[in-house]
Design an enzyme around this catalytic site. Sequence first.
Site, PDB file in Angstrom:
ATOM      1  N   CYS A  21       0.158   3.759   2.770  1.00  0.00           N
ATOM      2  CA  CYS A  21       0.622   3.178   4.041  1.00  0.00           C
ATOM      3  C   CYS A  21       2.118   3.430   4.221  1.00  0.00           C
ATOM      4  O   CYS A  21       2.574   3.757   5.323  1.00  0.00           O
ATOM      5  CB  CYS A  21       0.365   1.675   4.077  1.00  0.00           C
ATOM      6  SG  CYS A  21      -1.366   1.187   3.965  1.00  0.00           S
ATOM      7  N   CYS A  26       0.833  -1.211   0.000  1.00  0.00           N
ATOM      8  CA  CYS A  26       0.000   0.000   0.000  1.00  0.00           C
ATOM      9  C   CYS A  26       0.871   1.266   0.000  1.00  0.00           C
ATOM     10  O   CYS A  26       1.568   1.535   0.979  1.00  0.00           O
ATOM     11  CB  CYS A  26      -0.907  -0.044   1.237  1.00  0.00           C
ATOM     12  SG  CYS A  26      -1.734   1.486   1.645  1.00  0.00           S
TER      13      CYS A  26
END
Length: 104
Positions: free
Chosen positions: A33, A30
Site C-alpha cells: 500500500c 501495508c
Amino acid sequence: MIEHVTDSNFADVVEKSSELVLVDFWASWCGPCKMLGPIFEEVSGEVAGVTFAKLNVDENPSTAARYRVGSIPTVLAIKNGRVVDTMVGFKPKAEIKKFVERNR
C-alpha cells in the site's frame, strides 16, 4: 488530487458520483500500500475526469466489508455506484493508467 473517504462520506463522494471513481483501499501497516500510494497520487494528477479516493480499511471497516475487500491494496473502479473493475495488489504506474483507461 486524492479524496480521503470514510464510512460516513463514502456514499456521497463515491457512490453518488456520475464520473468514474477509483478507490484505493489501504492500511498504514501495508508495505505494498505504501508503494502504491505515491503512484496512485501521481496518476491522479495526470488524469482528468476521474475521481481518485483512498479509504483506510482499519479506520473504516464497514465500507471495506461491504465491498468485500479481503486483500490490500485493492483499487475498485466504481461508476454510478457500481463496481465495474477491481485491481488487487501493487501495480506499476503504466498498469494503473491502463486500468483507468479501460474503465472510462
